[in-house]
Design a protein around this motif. Structure first.
Motif, PDB file in Angstrom:
ATOM      1  N   GLU A   1       0.810  -1.220   0.000  1.00  0.00           N
ATOM      2  CA  GLU A   1       0.000   0.000   0.000  1.00  0.00           C
ATOM      3  C   GLU A   1       0.841   1.267   0.000  1.00  0.00           C
ATOM      4  O   GLU A   1       0.482   2.259  -0.599  1.00  0.00           O
ATOM      5  CB  GLU A   1      -0.939   0.016   1.210  1.00  0.00           C
ATOM      6  CG  GLU A   1      -2.053  -1.016   1.147  1.00  0.00           C
ATOM      7  CD  GLU A   1      -3.065  -0.720   0.045  1.00  0.00           C
ATOM      8  OE1 GLU A   1      -3.083   0.405  -0.472  1.00  0.00           O
ATOM      9  OE2 GLU A   1      -3.830  -1.634  -0.317  1.00  0.00           O
ATOM     10  N   LYS A   2       1.969   1.235   0.707  1.00  0.00           N
ATOM     11  CA  LYS A   2       2.747   2.462   0.841  1.00  0.00           C
ATOM     12  C   LYS A   2       3.936   2.513  -0.117  1.00  0.00           C
ATOM     13  O   LYS A   2       4.531   3.566  -0.310  1.00  0.00           O
ATOM     14  CB  LYS A   2       3.267   2.593   2.283  1.00  0.00           C
ATOM     15  CG  LYS A   2       2.165   2.760   3.325  1.00  0.00           C
ATOM     16  CD  LYS A   2       1.694   4.204   3.350  1.00  0.00           C
ATOM     17  CE  LYS A   2       0.772   4.491   4.497  1.00  0.00           C
ATOM     18  NZ  LYS A   2      -0.622   4.137   4.203  1.00  0.00           N
ATOM     19  N   GLY A   3       4.311   1.377  -0.679  1.00  0.00           N
ATOM     20  CA  GLY A   3       5.495   1.372  -1.536  1.00  0.00           C
ATOM     21  C   GLY A   3       6.716   1.810  -0.761  1.00  0.00           C
ATOM     22  O   GLY A   3       7.483   2.653  -1.222  1.00  0.00           O
ATOM     23  N   ALA A   4       6.886   1.292   0.441  1.00  0.00           N
ATOM     24  CA  ALA A   4       7.959   1.766   1.313  1.00  0.00           C
ATOM     25  C   ALA A   4       8.859   0.619   1.770  1.00  0.00           C
ATOM     26  O   ALA A   4       9.172   0.509   2.935  1.00  0.00           O
ATOM     27  CB  ALA A   4       7.362   2.489   2.507  1.00  0.00           C
TER      28      ALA A   4
END
Lengths: 651, 265
Positions: A354-357
């Motif tokens: 979801e965050k691409g982190a």
């Protein structure tokens, strides 16, 4: 008589408060996502799960196991009898004597609890836990004295109102801690939440000697549903219950390689942070070791607040989650059978999907897996280059074989190519009917999944399953425990069911069947490093040792071996996310290895090979089991009738 | 990861033009590396207001990896595979209120000539900045930007809005594309007239061969010398300027050089 009137009121008031607390706590857990549980069967299974499965873990530490049997056994008996005798006024002398015995047993147990608390090891939490032995002593001693008149040892009314008043205060303290403290969040919460956690455990297969280590598949069907765990309430409710069962014994902390390396992870603190998230508040009251390098009291959260804030602070920092090597040492040690790794991966899934982190090289590795089916981004056409001169049978030509040799991504790494070539030599010497998938093979998806990229994992897995479905084979053999674990335990949920063996297991079978003509290693001092994904994940500790014995090697065991083996630092994408610590995990493992004064460390995993070879010289040589076997292979194979007996080789 | 270097200024209309890339070793469709940098810079400049535009097939799944960078939607001007997309882009952009158009320097698929931003700028009549690495600040209709030069040098430029800029590889790397937002984002398709590409339809495509490189003979003996050789500016110490001489003298000088360099024997 004052005691006879006040004691029942006290006991039943405490019980009523405990029941109210229990409902409140239950409602808190139920804020989590729904999960299928066997409500009644689970409750009925508590005694067996507690006395067999849980005790099996606790009994590794004899001191605390005996202490707990005495204290908890005494308490349960004393509590039931106290309600009968003092609550309902069943003043029978027999019951009185049994109650006296129970409180005495509990008192002795509590003395040992108190002894451990004199100079507690760093892994134990302090704070309210330091109060617990006092409460236990207070409860058992006061109840003992109050029961003496019932048993007829002392005359009723002995000691007068002064003793009665003192006893009342002491019993009030005792029942506060032990009755409603159980459901209102005191140290005794572990008994209440722990029992129910055993009943409705998310991996009920673990009980009765079973094993359940594969990560649970994430449902990706609904495009609108947020993925992974963002807030505490995104966990399933029985996961939340599991966190609440923690006794803060710190066995996980003592076993955690990331904690020992000074990376900002402490499994115990993580579970306690999840409890903080469940209830709401800050971590200031946590009385154990902090995450290395992070102060206590700066983080807070709540059931509906995000656990990780990418800018700023929330409940847990992202680097804490990325420090984990998924080695499962914490889960293996946990006497409450809490699933730390599941929780960490659930939270990683949210960060990645979801965050691409995904930190550091994470994004690059995931992009490579999507674009080239291997984490290094190598051209997929080069997957079989390591075997250019070996004339390997390819399954696409053969269509069927006995053994499918799953090569894994070691194919792209020059060090691990040596292992693969050694294994091919062994397979050929044993005249095994084997084949490889060649260019049709893809990364198993292990790293993608542990980095939280469930989508890429499922895509790789589904493609691999579709490829495998085209061919006929009996067994998959691989030299990579990560592929082994994923193929064996995690492809099933996506429809791929295979018989998979680690190469050490398969070589052991070949040796036992007399298919290999082996010499002996001379005078080598060898130790063996258990890979997490072979040992703790799959319970294979014997086969590698048997193979080494068969080639004349007596394994010098490290202090931490078998199920207590320390991770090499290479699992769970930890080398990719590369969270800084004070020292490196493989360096610590090499110290373990050097303590055995071995000249060679035998390994069974490409990741362990790379991590341990990355330690600066001088250090023992790192060799895969396949290499050690290939070294003593006598290749001029005799006729099949002149087979060596296993008894001879292991002499 | 944090993306807080340049704060988004909501007044600015930024459009990032994106294409479908190809992974260098597998050839699989992906987001194009430089175009993703354009989206990254656009997101830092305009945040949610950034408009991302592609001309091509709206069904192409690789486009979703741009959406995964945190975009709500991606506009696609529908164009067949072999079309010349410049006029379609021009028509679309002329009607929009775009002030800054960001592109990569060169597409990873198709012609990959790198001409698109130039031709588009010519048709729109806008200035064009090559090798953009950073937009330092924008105000009064003028942008102050940094342009990449070889060996890490930068040139500071002031450009009047609106303009087109192609990004250098030194521009900030693109953020990770996340699966959830990539799947939820919308691909908004716009119909447009297709304009066949005369050059592509007439001439065959063939794979490019990398230009052979001249072997570099390193004579340095110490680490410091090697470092110098690797980093120092090429110094044309042996060069010679021929000016005002007779053509014969010039030809003779060139001939001598070729013999010295071993080109002629």
């Amino acid at each position: 008589m004052m005691l006879n009137t006040l004691l029942p009121i006290l006991l039943f008031a405490a019980l009523a408060l405990a029941v109210v607390g229990a409902f409140k706590r239950f409602a808190m857990w139920r804020r989590g996502k729904p999960a299928e549980v066997d409500w009644f069967g689970g409750l009925l299974a508590i005694p067996r799960r507690y006395m067999v499965d849980l005790h099996h873990v606790v009994a590794r530490d004899k001191y605390i196991a005996n202490t707990h049997v005495a204290t908890a056994g005494g308490f349960v008996l004393a509590a039931v009898l106290a309600i009968l005798v003092h609550g309902f006024g069943l003043h029978s002398a027999v019951l009185g004597y049994v109650l006296l015995a129970a409180t005495a047993l509990m008192f002795v147990g509590a003395l040992f609890v108190a002894k451990r608390r004199f100079d507690p090891p760093a892994r134990l939490s302090k704070g309210p836990w330091m109060r617990l032995p006092k409460s236990l002593l207070m409860f058992s001693a006061s109840l003992f004295i109050a029961t003496l008149p019932v048993a007829g040892i002392l005359p009723a009314g002995f000691g007068g109102w002064l003793l009665a008043a003192i006893l009342l205060v002491a019993i009030t303290w005792g029942v506060s801690e032990l009755f409603f403290g159980m459901t209102w969040g005191g140290p005794m919460k572990h008994a209440f939440a722990g029992a129910l956690h055993l009943a409705w455990h998310r991996r009920a297969e673990r009980f009765g000697g079973g094993r359940s280590t594969g990560l649970k598949a994430l449902n990706l069907d609904d495009p609108q549903a947020p993925l992974g765990v963002e807030k505490p309430t995104d966990f399933t409710w029985n996961q939340l219950l599991g966190f609440d069962a923690c006794v803060q014994c710190g066995k996980c902390e003592a076993a955690c390689p990331a904690f020992a390396a000074g990376q900002p992870l402490n499994p115990k603190k993580l579970i306690q942070d999840m409890v903080v998230g469940l209830v709401g508040g800050s971590d200031a009251k946590f009385a154990g070791s902090p995450y290395p390098g992070k102060n206590i009291g700066e983080h807070s959260g709540g059931p509906h607040l995000p656990i990780v804030a990418l800018d700023g602070k929330a409940l847990v920092d992202a680097e804490t989650l990325w420090s984990c090597t998924t080695c499962r040492a914490c889960v293996e040690e946990c006497p409450m059978m809490i699933e730390h790794v599941d929780a960490i991966v659930d939270m990683r899934r949210h960060l990645t999907l979801e965050k691409g982190a995904t930190p550091n090289k994470g994004a690059e590795v995931l992009d490579n897996l999507i674009a080239t089916d291997n984490p290094g981004g190598f051209a997929p056409g080069g997957r079989l280059n390591w075997a250019a001169d070996l004339d390997l049978p390819v399954l696409a030509d053969k269509r069927q074989c006995d053994v499918l040799f799953w090569v894994g991504d070691g194919a792209f790494d020059m060090r691990n190519q040596r292992t693969l070539r050694a294994l091919v030599k062994v397979l050929k010497a044993a005249a095994v009917d084997f084949a490889v998938l060649g260019l049709e093979e893809r990364d198993s998806g292990d790293v993608a999944r542990r980095l939280g990229d469930e989508a890429t994992f499922q895509q790789l897995a589904k493609r691999n399953i579709a490829t495998l479905a085209q061919y006929t084979f009996k067994t998959i053999v691989t030299a990579d425990p990560h592929s082994f674990h994923v193929l064996k335990n995690e492809y099933g949920a996506l429809g791929g069911h295979y018989r998979v063996l680690h190469h050490s297991t398969y070589i052991e079978q070949l040796i036992n069947a007399g298919d290999l003509n082996l010499g002996q290693h001379q005078n080598a001092a060898v130790t063996y490093h258990d890979p997490c994904y072979l040992g703790r994940y799959n319970g294979e500790y014997e086969a590698p040792r048997n193979v080494l014995n068969a080639i004349g090697i007596e394994v010098r065991e490290m202090q931490r071996s078998g199920f207590r083996s320390r991770c090499c630092g290479g699992g769970g994408g930890a080398p990719i996310t590369d969270i800084p610590g004070k020292q490196r995990i493989p360096d610590m493992r090499m110290v373990d290895i050097k303590e055995t004064s071995a000249e060679i460390v035998a390994v069974g995993c490409p990741q362990c090979t790379l991590m341990l070879e990355g330690v600066v010289e001088p250090r023992p040589q790192v060799k895969d089991i396949a290499e050690l076997v290939a070294e003593v292979l006598i290749e001029a194979a005799p006729k099949p009738s002149v087979k060596r007996q296993p008894a001879e080789t292991s002499a | 990861m944090l993306h807080n270097t340049a704060q988004a200024s909501p007044a600015l209309n930024v459009v990032a033009l994106v294409s479908v890339g190809a992974h260098p070793s597998s050839g699989r469709a992906r987001r194009a590396e430089q175009d993703a940098r354009a989206v990254e810079l656009g997101l830092r400049l305009a945040g949610e207001q950034l408009e991302v535009l592609h001309a091509g097939d709206p069904q192409q799944p690789a486009l979703r990896s741009y959406l995964g960078m945190g975009l709500q939607q991606l506009h696609v001007i529908e164009q067949p595979a072999q079309a010349d997309v410049i006029s379609a882009l021009h028509d679309y952009l002329q009607d929009s209120d775009a002030q800054l158009i960001l592109t990569g320097s060169q597409a990873e698929t198709g012609e990959g000539s790198g001409m698109l931003p130039f031709l588009l700028a010519e048709q729109l009549g806008w200035p064009m900045v090559v090798g953009l690495t950073e937009v330092e600040h924008i105000g009064n209709g003028i942008a102050q930007v940094l342009q990449a030069l070889p060996r890490g040098q930068r040139r500071r430029l002031k450009v009047r809005l609106p303009f087109i800029a192609s990004l250098d590889n030194a521009a900030p790397a693109a953020r990770q594309s996340a699966f959830g937002p990539a799947r939820r984002g919308e691909l908004l398709s716009h119909a447009a007239e297709a304009n066949p590409d005369a050059l592509l339809s007439e001439s065959p495509l063939q794979p490019a061969r990398p230009r052979p490189k001249r072997l570099k003979i390193i004579t340095a003996k110490t680490g410091a010398e090697r470092m110098k050789a690797a980093t120092a500016k090429a110094s044309g110490g042996g060069g010679q300027i021929i000016k005002g001489d007779s053509p014969e003298a010039g030809a003779e000088a060139i001939f001598k050089l070729l013999v010295d360099e071993g080109v002629l024997r």
